[in-house]
Design an enzyme around this catalytic site. Structure first.
Site, PDB file in Angstrom:
ATOM      1  N   ASP A  24       0.774  -1.243   0.050  1.00  0.00           N
ATOM      2  CA  ASP A  24      -0.037   0.120   0.184  1.00  0.00           C
ATOM      3  C   ASP A  24       0.924   1.306  -0.161  1.00  0.00           C
ATOM      4  OD1 ASP A  24      -2.572   1.512  -0.113  1.00  0.00           O
ATOM      5  OD2 ASP A  24      -2.714   1.255   2.147  1.00  0.00           O
ATOM      6  N   ASN A  72     -10.765  -2.677  -6.060  1.00  0.00           N
ATOM      7  CA  ASN A  72      -9.956  -1.759  -6.717  1.00  0.00           C
ATOM      8  C   ASN A  72     -10.529  -1.356  -8.118  1.00  0.00           C
ATOM      9  OD1 ASN A  72      -6.764  -2.823  -5.691  1.00  0.00           O
ATOM     10  ND2 ASN A  72      -7.801  -1.318  -4.942  1.00  0.00           N
TER      11      ASN A  72
HETATM   12  C1  FPP Z   1      -2.233   0.239  -3.219  1.00  0.00           C
HETATM   13  O1  FPP Z   1      -1.732   1.562  -3.270  1.00  0.00           O
HETATM   14  C2  FPP Z   1      -1.512  -0.564  -4.306  1.00  0.00           C
HETATM   15  C3  FPP Z   1      -2.268  -1.128  -5.094  1.00  0.00           C
HETATM   16  C4  FPP Z   1      -3.618  -1.077  -5.371  1.00  0.00           C
HETATM   17  C5  FPP Z   1      -1.561  -1.667  -6.409  1.00  0.00           C
HETATM   18  C6  FPP Z   1      -0.367  -2.623  -6.265  1.00  0.00           C
HETATM   19  C7  FPP Z   1       0.263  -2.976  -7.320  1.00  0.00           C
HETATM   20  C8  FPP Z   1       1.575  -2.790  -7.525  1.00  0.00           C
HETATM   21  C9  FPP Z   1       2.563  -2.571  -6.457  1.00  0.00           C
HETATM   22  C10 FPP Z   1       2.218  -2.905  -9.079  1.00  0.00           C
HETATM   23  C11 FPP Z   1       3.158  -4.074  -8.859  1.00  0.00           C
HETATM   24  C12 FPP Z   1       2.626  -5.491  -8.829  1.00  0.00           C
HETATM   25  C13 FPP Z   1       2.926  -6.302  -9.909  1.00  0.00           C
HETATM   26  C14 FPP Z   1       2.684  -7.723  -9.801  1.00  0.00           C
HETATM   27  C15 FPP Z   1       3.360  -5.783 -11.119  1.00  0.00           C
HETATM   28  P1  FPP Z   1      -2.585   2.680  -3.170  1.00  0.00           P
HETATM   29  O2  FPP Z   1      -2.701   2.916  -4.786  1.00  0.00           O
HETATM   30  O3  FPP Z   1      -3.854   2.300  -2.748  1.00  0.00           O
HETATM   31  O4  FPP Z   1      -1.908   3.768  -2.556  1.00  0.00           O
HETATM   32  P2  FPP Z   1      -2.695   5.017  -1.795  1.00  0.00           P
HETATM   33  O5  FPP Z   1      -3.321   4.282  -0.424  1.00  0.00           O
HETATM   34  O6  FPP Z   1      -1.284   5.718  -1.208  1.00  0.00           O
HETATM   35  O7  FPP Z   1      -3.380   5.525  -2.750  1.00  0.00           O
END
Ligand code: FPP
Length: 246
Positions: A24, A72
């Site tokens: 996250d 998501n």
């Molecule tokens: C949460 O951060 C993250 C995600 C929903 C996506 C996670 C995906 C990756 C790290 C990409 C890599 C994975 C692979 C296998 C290529 P957020 O967007 O919720 O962050 P925030 O809470 O700061 O908004």
């Protein structure tokens, strides 16, 4: 000038066998830099490789990462499409390295809602790495713990209706065989980055006895050193699974 290389990681005493990570903080990491959220997801994807590379050296046999949840889809169309492109690009770019370094890749989650190009690539990667056993990487895409239990229950009910499973045989041993994770051990340690202390529908059944670590680091800043340090702390914990200390 020679590139600075990190020393090879050392085995960790009492290392968790299976670590699951809620990656996250990508969006906040990008926003802090005045960049679009997808910039953070791309930076996050690079961290996966660093953490994965440490696993076989320190003693982690299974790494499970939460890449896209059933919730998501509520994000903007631009972000969702960008993440799907990132997954396809990750598979294209990483396949040969994953095959060569002995990583077995599996995907969990409901593939029905994913575009066909991506699901085909996911299956190809699973097949290409099926003979590997050095370390197991499981990537959760369109995964939700409740959705997984609901899908498992549906299949279980179908087996009962078909007469291949007796209602009296449904128990804590048989039910997990219907989960997406049926070949994986339960996670020993679940890490969530970015300072949020929630489990967000991740591995609900499987993490019943897992240890949790909530760290403030945003995922794109999460280093191999921090990963190793959390695995070391895990080795020092006393897990009793509801029993008492011997
Ligand atoms: C949460 O951060 C993250 C995600 C929903 C996506 C996670 C995906 C990756 C790290 C990409 C890599 C994975 C692979 C296998 C290529 P957020 O967007 O919720 O962050 P925030 O809470 O700061 O908004």
């Amino acid at each position: 000038m020679a590139l600075k290389r990190q020393a090879e990681p050392e085995p960790i005493s009492g290392c968790p066998r299976h670590v699951a990570i809620i990656m996250d903080g990508n969006g906040r990491w990008a926003t802090k830099r005045g960049r679009p959220r997808l910039f953070g997801h791309h930076a996050g994807a690079r961290r996966v490789r660093e953490v994965l590379e440490a696993c076989p050296h320190i003693g982690v046999e299974y790494l499970t990462i939460f890449a896209f949840s059933t919730e998501n889809w509520k994000r903007t169309q631009v972000e969702v499409a960008g993440l799907m492109t990132l997954f396809r690009r990750y598979i294209t770019r990483e396949t040969s390295a994953l095959v060569a370094s002995g990583v077995r890749v599996r995907f969990i989650g409901d593939r029905v809602r994913l575009e066909e190009t991506l699901t085909r690539m996911m299956t190809n990667l699973e097949n290409a790495t099926a003979h590997n056993s050095r370390v197991n990487l499981t990537i959760a895409i369109n995964y939700g713990g409740r959705d997984e239990v609901a899908r498992a229950t549906k299949r279980l009910a179908e087996d009962v209706a078909a007469g291949t499973l007796k209602p009296g045989d449904i128990n804590e041993e048989t039910l997990p065989r219907y989960l997406d994770t049926f070949v994986l051990p339960d996670p020993d340690l679940v890490i969530r980055t970015s300072g949020e202390a929630r489990i967000s529908n991740f591995l609900l059944w499987q993490s019943a006895y897992s240890e949790y670590e909530f760290v403030d680091t945003l995922w794109p800043d999460f280093t191999r050193a921090e990963f190793e340090s959390l695995c070391t702390s895990y080795g020092e914990r006393d897990r009793r699974y509801g029993g008492v200390k011997a």
